[in-house]
Design an enzyme around this catalytic site. Sequence first.
Site, mmCIF file in Angstrom:
data_model
loop_
_atom_site.group_PDB
_atom_site.id
_atom_site.type_symbol
_atom_site.label_atom_id
_atom_site.label_comp_id
_atom_site.label_asym_id
_atom_site.label_seq_id
_atom_site.Cartn_x
_atom_site.Cartn_y
_atom_site.Cartn_z
ATOM 1 C CG ASN A 4 -1.593 -1.281 1.485
ATOM 2 O OD1 ASN A 4 -2.239 -1.816 0.605
ATOM 3 N ND2 ASN A 4 -1.448 -1.802 2.698
ATOM 4 C CD GLU A 46 5.698 -5.915 0.203
ATOM 5 O OE1 GLU A 46 4.878 -5.305 -0.516
ATOM 6 O OE2 GLU A 46 5.918 -7.134 0.090
#
Length: 846
Positions: free
Chosen positions: A268, A299
Amino acid sequence: MVAHNLTRDEAAERHRLLTVSGYDIHVDLTKAVDEPRIFRSRSTVRFDCSEPGATTHVDIAAEAVVSATLNGTTLDAAALFDGERLTLPSLAAANELEIVADCVYSKTGEGLHRFVDPVDKEVYLYSQFETFDAHRVFACFDQPNLKATFRFTVDAPKHWVVLSNMPATRDGGHHQFAETPVQSTYITAIVAGPYQGVTDTHSVAGHGDIALGVYCRTSLFEHLDADDIIEITRQGLDAYHQLFTAPYAWPKYDQIFVPEFNAGAMENAGCVTFNETYVFRSRTTDASYERRAVTILHEMAHMWFGDLVTMNWFEDLWLNESFAEYVSTHVTARHTRWPDAWTSFCNVEKTWAYRQDQLATTHPIAADIPDIEAVETNFDGITYAKGASVLKLLAHWVGEDEFYAATRAYFAKHAFGNTTLQDFLGALESTSGRDMSQWAKEWLQTAGVNTLRPAFEVGADGRFTSFTVEQTAPADHPTLRQHRLRIGLYSDGADGLVRNHQVEIDVAGPATEVPELIGVAQPDLVLLNDDDLTYAKIRLDDRSWQTLVSSIGRFTDPLARTICWGAAWDMARDAEVSAGDYVDLVLGGIGSETEVGTVQTLFRLVSQAIDPYGDPAQIRSRRQRLAAKAFELLDSAAAGGDLQLAYARAAAANAVDDAQLGRVAALLDGSAVVGGLVVDTDLRWLLLQRLVQTGRVGTDAIEEELLRDFTSAGKEHAVMLRAARPTAEAKAEAWHAMVETDELPNAELESTVVGFASLEQRDLLTSYVDKYFASVEELYRTRSSEMGQLLITGLYPMWATDQGTVDRTDAYLRDEQPGAALRRLLTESRDALARALRSRARDTAS
């Protein structure tokens, strides 16, 4: 398994019609403590339509659509909403849509997951939207190429922390988040609850200060080593700005470790979520810290490759994941305290890739992805590990400087946009001057793994008179590829097993001569793919195999040793050597292995070689040998070291006879002590697990241990151990909880599957073969994608290790004609069992 399975064609048509400018999302979580099911969501969407008068749909999964207004006109939700989609008729050129919906919390890690901490009874929420779950929380056009800006407003209990992609202003429990840059729906985020954290800032030239935050549940906060996580974060931000030059696009970088997460982490934008098992509440090995660092950097890489520049559709999802996996390992090796990260990659990631690539369901890296269901079944070892391996060989082929120059050009040209694979290949062609079409055809558009073998002759003087690298491919995927690789010649001497000669060559076709080796003395070991530059299985000649058996621990280079361990495992899986020979190799050499991650992998693989790959008549005696070796190494290991802990875990997991199990019990109750070994919470559960599995203790011991560790992790351990009890009643209870009801949250469901499906408890599981095949279609139809895959794969009756199970699966596939996702899951499990039977037959015969 995917309700209203969005197809590529539907997404393409919606993309042709629509341009989305922005979302305003309000989520009301004020009742989250007392209301466990429903939350209110209000979505305002502004978008243009290129064909006024056209009809499309907006995605919204909800208990009910309370109201829907399009351009000031109330829509008849009762007629237009089917539970997942709301039809939008008669669009104008410019549109504003407002939807109020009662959405449902998840217990499966999809959408907005709700968790109650057993320690303090506090409620924690977090979102997980990849690939197609944002519409479980707000109405949206849920596909990656309809990017827009987002402004989130969240109302929550006043004592909660609420996080999203952007910073927020706060007035009591009212949180107003700043507008995001243009981004996709699946990387938006909401995290809410009484999380506790550590904040800091990091300054990057050309960007300025980036606010940093590291958070976890309050009851876990004492174990959060935020300083280490922030240090890796700083190293990553510096490295990626240097490699990519494009500045990080969000003003903050929060990392939140959340409960019951059904993956490792999720990228995210500015609000990364991680599985909270990365917060180590007990002593663990450095391999776990390295894995966490790679995950953090994986990530972070997505902030550029995936979030800043996003695939147009999911056929290029592999490129997002493979790039992040490749570059995170590169940065870990170059910029952190783990310079041997490529050894770990070879040991773990490539082993996963080779296994996946040899299944009947193997597919090209650039696979055809017609719909969301295909996306979710293609999150596999090819998408991640094979793709990353191929990018590594690509970077070597075009040159590392040229590779990263291409990424810089790619980010500069496509920032905040959507791309296809050809955009990336075009950037590589521009910087390297190479034609990428043939490379892409060989490596990205064909499936399967090649095998490379050395073939040579040696003269009376002990020198090579010929040397050829032979390349083969499986019959159903016959592509022979071009490989740029190194051949290492290793000799055993006073300084160990060391490389004394190396050549780098291009291999193509079925046979490639290596004239550079003519006249060179035959070494003790010939290693194809030295330095692990290409993606291929390798084979060892007879002399090299004997060197491994006698001297594998004498390698001075951990990567070379790991490549050889991997080659030996491939040969055992392919039944070219017996499982027993592999067991002998590991038990003879593991005591000399210095890399703890490799030690842990070897213990796992040798257990698999024993059962289901090995002769059934020798399972118990070999497991007894394995446990004895682990106890021997435990007793001689350096006190307090990582290897000592790895040996203790292996001994506990494999103890068989009364003496070994007695020692496990003594370690648990403290009557036996190993100097330097701390029997802490997680090790206690592992010791108890073996005692429960073997029937030495039962329910009372489980409940007593749970009282000592009444946490969510403790509950998951207890659930697993209850299912692992060697009684018919325990198996029936577990089956009922997993299959006949749908009450368990995802983490407890996974634990129950693991405890239930023990190969060592075959006699108790015989009746569940029929029950499995009677239930599998309903599991496929009624469970969410993540939970369906978990159950269908985890409960496949590998314990019925015989040809009858293979035949039963074939008959089911033939007669029932299951859907594509279920067919794939069953086919992969069937293939794994068939491979085990081939290896077992070889071992039994030998």
